[in-house]
Design an enzyme around this catalytic site. Structure first.
Site, PDB file in Angstrom:
ATOM      1  N   GLN A  43      -9.207  43.853  63.466  1.00 36.69           N
ATOM      2  CA  GLN A  43     -10.152  43.540  62.381  1.00 36.69           C
ATOM      3  C   GLN A  43      -9.688  42.356  61.547  1.00 36.69           C
ATOM      4  O   GLN A  43     -10.449  41.855  60.709  1.00 36.69           O
ATOM      5  CB  GLN A  43     -10.337  44.760  61.469  1.00 36.69           C
ATOM      6  CG  GLN A  43     -11.002  45.944  62.150  1.00 36.69           C
ATOM      7  CD  GLN A  43     -12.426  45.658  62.603  1.00 36.69           C
ATOM      8  OE1 GLN A  43     -13.102  44.759  62.089  1.00 36.69           O
ATOM      9  NE2 GLN A  43     -12.899  46.411  63.572  1.00 36.69           N
ATOM     10  N   CYS A  61     -13.891  55.850  64.981  1.00 39.87           N
ATOM     11  CA  CYS A  61     -12.646  56.016  65.758  1.00 39.87           C
ATOM     12  C   CYS A  61     -11.433  56.045  64.838  1.00 39.87           C
ATOM     13  O   CYS A  61     -10.372  55.479  65.156  1.00 39.87           O
ATOM     14  CB  CYS A  61     -12.490  54.908  66.805  1.00 39.87           C
ATOM     15  SG  CYS A  61     -13.740  54.976  68.061  1.00 39.87           S
ATOM     16  N   LYS A  64     -14.717  40.782  68.974  1.00 39.73           N
ATOM     17  CA  LYS A  64     -14.985  40.871  67.527  1.00 39.73           C
ATOM     18  C   LYS A  64     -14.931  39.486  66.885  1.00 39.73           C
ATOM     19  O   LYS A  64     -15.097  39.326  65.684  1.00 39.73           O
ATOM     20  CB  LYS A  64     -13.965  41.795  66.859  1.00 39.73           C
ATOM     21  CG  LYS A  64     -14.038  43.239  67.365  1.00 39.73           C
ATOM     22  CD  LYS A  64     -13.135  44.156  66.592  1.00 39.73           C
ATOM     23  CE  LYS A  64     -12.867  45.461  67.289  1.00 39.73           C
ATOM     24  NZ  LYS A  64     -13.944  46.443  67.164  1.00 39.73           N
ATOM     25  N   ASP A  91      -1.794  45.683  64.599  1.00 40.31           N
ATOM     26  CA  ASP A  91      -3.123  45.787  65.181  1.00 40.31           C
ATOM     27  C   ASP A  91      -3.994  44.779  64.428  1.00 40.31           C
ATOM     28  O   ASP A  91      -4.367  44.992  63.266  1.00 40.31           O
ATOM     29  CB  ASP A  91      -3.639  47.224  65.010  1.00 40.31           C
ATOM     30  CG  ASP A  91      -5.095  47.379  65.452  1.00 40.31           C
ATOM     31  OD1 ASP A  91      -5.776  46.366  65.667  1.00 40.31           O
ATOM     32  OD2 ASP A  91      -5.551  48.533  65.572  1.00 40.31           O
ATOM     33  N   HIS A 141      -6.855  53.119  63.596  1.00 42.49           N
ATOM     34  CA  HIS A 141      -7.887  53.364  64.613  1.00 42.49           C
ATOM     35  C   HIS A 141      -7.240  54.237  65.696  1.00 42.49           C
ATOM     36  O   HIS A 141      -6.029  54.151  65.923  1.00 42.49           O
ATOM     37  CB  HIS A 141      -8.293  51.999  65.180  1.00 42.49           C
ATOM     38  CG  HIS A 141      -9.431  52.015  66.139  1.00 42.49           C
ATOM     39  ND1 HIS A 141      -9.287  52.365  67.464  1.00 42.49           N
ATOM     40  CD2 HIS A 141     -10.732  51.694  65.977  1.00 42.49           C
ATOM     41  CE1 HIS A 141     -10.451  52.244  68.073  1.00 42.49           C
ATOM     42  NE2 HIS A 141     -11.352  51.855  67.202  1.00 42.49           N
TER      43      HIS A 141
HETATM   44  N1  PMP Z   1      -8.030  48.688  66.124  1.00 42.85           N
HETATM   45  C1  PMP Z   1      -8.976  48.507  65.212  1.00 42.85           C
HETATM   46  C2  PMP Z   1      -8.567  48.413  63.759  1.00 42.85           C
HETATM   47  C3  PMP Z   1     -10.306  48.390  65.590  1.00 42.85           C
HETATM   48  O1  PMP Z   1     -11.261  48.218  64.664  1.00 42.85           O
HETATM   49  C4  PMP Z   1     -10.654  48.461  66.964  1.00 42.85           C
HETATM   50  C5  PMP Z   1     -12.098  48.352  67.417  1.00 42.85           C
HETATM   51  N2  PMP Z   1     -13.007  49.063  66.670  1.00 42.85           N
HETATM   52  C6  PMP Z   1      -9.616  48.643  67.882  1.00 42.85           C
HETATM   53  C7  PMP Z   1      -8.321  48.757  67.441  1.00 42.85           C
HETATM   54  C8  PMP Z   1      -9.891  48.738  69.352  1.00 42.85           C
HETATM   55  O2  PMP Z   1     -10.413  47.532  69.812  1.00 42.85           O
HETATM   56  P1  PMP Z   1     -11.018  47.422  71.299  1.00 42.85           P
HETATM   57  O3  PMP Z   1     -11.996  48.542  71.442  1.00 42.85           O
HETATM   58  O4  PMP Z   1     -11.656  46.077  71.328  1.00 42.85           O
HETATM   59  O5  PMP Z   1      -9.858  47.547  72.241  1.00 42.85           O
END
Ligand code: PMP
Length: 423
Positions: free
Chosen positions: A220, A381, A243, A217, A140
């Site tokens: 997910q 993203c 999430k 990270d 991401h």
């Molecule tokens: N890493 C991953 C794999 C994600 O899916 C996301 C959110 N889509 C993020 C980081 C960022 O999370 P947040 O916007 O809650 O900080």
């Protein structure tokens, strides 16, 4: 099952799935009762954010109604109450991750802030010109850009673990990338764009054999997989509350105590301070050293209620139920003419990313919305992984434990409608 045929804690059996009680669970989520364009909402955008159960909404309301106060510094009743609720959530998070100590749990705004904290604090104090940071091709943007900024500032290099056509990391390439210059590996546990579950435990062991720390990270992974940070032996683990049935604006950074102790503060002010003069400031001990300013107290307390809720259902049961849903959804979508699933790894969680021949993902999303079906369309993203698969965008349905087989059938029916519109 144990030899007597009884289920033991954490074990999942088929009977558990039959008795999962999804209809009962759905009643806990007010937003799932909403109608969209006159149709029942089919919410399949869980990788973006989950819906919130009533208990979480109630807990936040109760805090603002009768416990609202700033934490830590107060000597009065309400401040003590809020502090207790805040700190008891820290201990709940510690249990949730099976971390060794409460001081290893830092409250952040979310995964993004957790990763930025490590990039700023660990990164700026440890990374020099010529050093390398290893990430993967399926990250991401939140786990790419902080490292890019760091590398640019320090004259370091970003190295990228490639993926195969199924969306699985090439582990031999990963081993080859690690070298004496590698300062950190930062990798996602579960890909938000492909659904791939990466083999992070052996990847962490590989990095550790070379003395390289690993950040995971967990954005997910946290909603779908039971995590034990001591068993994984990861050095940092970041996730977001929103999430995982919790509020937005709150997240967790887990870090091993000795690493966090050795790192400089990320931001200055408020709780991260023990004593200040104009000549010198003495920083507070962990975890407060990394919690500057008044935190998102209601968010922390809401996250505590969310974790309690999810733990009551149990992540092993959630994972088994969702695996069944994902397999069913994959089967339904694979039967649709002109549909290509992007991300076909053997180990997957929650995500069904796909493209339809000749139809833009945004059109897919818009037509499904008219049917009451919420999916996401775009690059999620994760632009580099879109490029790797030769697409600019995908449509993505992402599952939670409150979704049903009937909802996946509605999705498949909706996709047939999309194809008809463009025929
Ligand atoms: N890493 C991953 C794999 C994600 O899916 C996301 C959110 N889509 C993020 C980081 C960022 O999370 P947040 O916007 O809650 O900080």
């Amino acid at each position: 099952m144990n030899p007597a045929g009884r289920q033991v804690a954490g074990e999942v059996c088929n009977d558990c799935l039959v008795g999962f009680g999804v209809e009962r669970i759905r009643q806990d989520f007010p937003a799932l009762q909403v109608r969209v364009h006159g149709k029942p909402l089919v919410y399949l955008d869980n990788a973006a954010t989950s819906q919130k159960p009533q208990v979480v909404i109630d807990r936040i309301t109760r805090y603002y109604l009768s416990e609202n106060s700033n934490i830590h510094r107060g000597v009065h009743f309400l401040s003590d109450l809020a502090t207790q609720a805040y700190e008891s959530t820290r201990d709940r998070v510690r249990q949730f991750l099976n971390a060794a100590h409460d001081r290893e749990i830092i409250f952040t705004r979310g995964t993004t802030e957790g990763i930025n904290l490590v990039a700023h604090s660990f990164g700026r104090s440890r990374v020099r010109a010529g050093d390398e940071i290893v990430i993967s091709a399926m990250e991401h943007h939140s786990n790419i850009v902080p490292w890019q900024i760091l590398c640019e500032e320090k004259g370091a290099t970003l190295r990228v673990i490639p993926v195969n056509d199924a969306g699985e990391l090439l582990l031999e390439e990963y081993e080859r990338l690690l070298c004496d210059r590698t300062r950190l590996v930062a990798v996602t546990y579960v890909s938000n764009a492909l659904g791939t579950v990466n083999p992070i435990k052996p990847m962490i062991a590989t990095a550790h054999r070379r003395g390289i720390p690993v950040l995971v990270d967990g954005a997910q992974a946290a909603p779908h997989l039971a995590v034990d940070v001591q068993e994984l032996d990861c050095d940092f683990y970041a996730f977001s509350g929103h999430k995982l049935c919790g509020p937005t604006g709150i997240g967790i950074l887990y870090g091993k105590a000795d690493l966090l102790e050795s790192m400089p503060p990320y931001q200055g002010g408020g709780d991260m301070i023990s004593a200040v003069t104009f000549e010198k400031t003495i920083y507070n001990s962990l975890p407060y050293k990394f919690e500057a300013g008044t935190p998102h107290i209601a968010g922390v307390i809401g996250l505590g209620a969310a974790l309690e809720y999810v733990q009551r259902i149990g992540l092993p049961r959630i994972a088994a139920y969702e695996a069944d849903l994902l397999a069913y959804g994959t089967e339904l979508l694979s039967a649709i003419p002109g549909l290509r699933i992007i991300g076909t790894a053997r180990e997957k969680a929650s995500v069904l990313s796909f493209v339809l021949d000749g139809i833009h993902a945004h059109d897919v999303g818009t037509i499904l919305d008219h049917e009451g079906i919420a999916i996401r369309a775009g690059h999620h993203c994760a632009m580099p992984v879109m490029k790797r698969f030769g697409v600019s965008a995908t449509a993505r349905a992402s599952l939670a434990f409150y979704n049903t087989r009937e909802e996946l059938e509605a999705l498949a029916k909706g996709l047939h409608k999309v194809i008809e519109v463009f025929a």
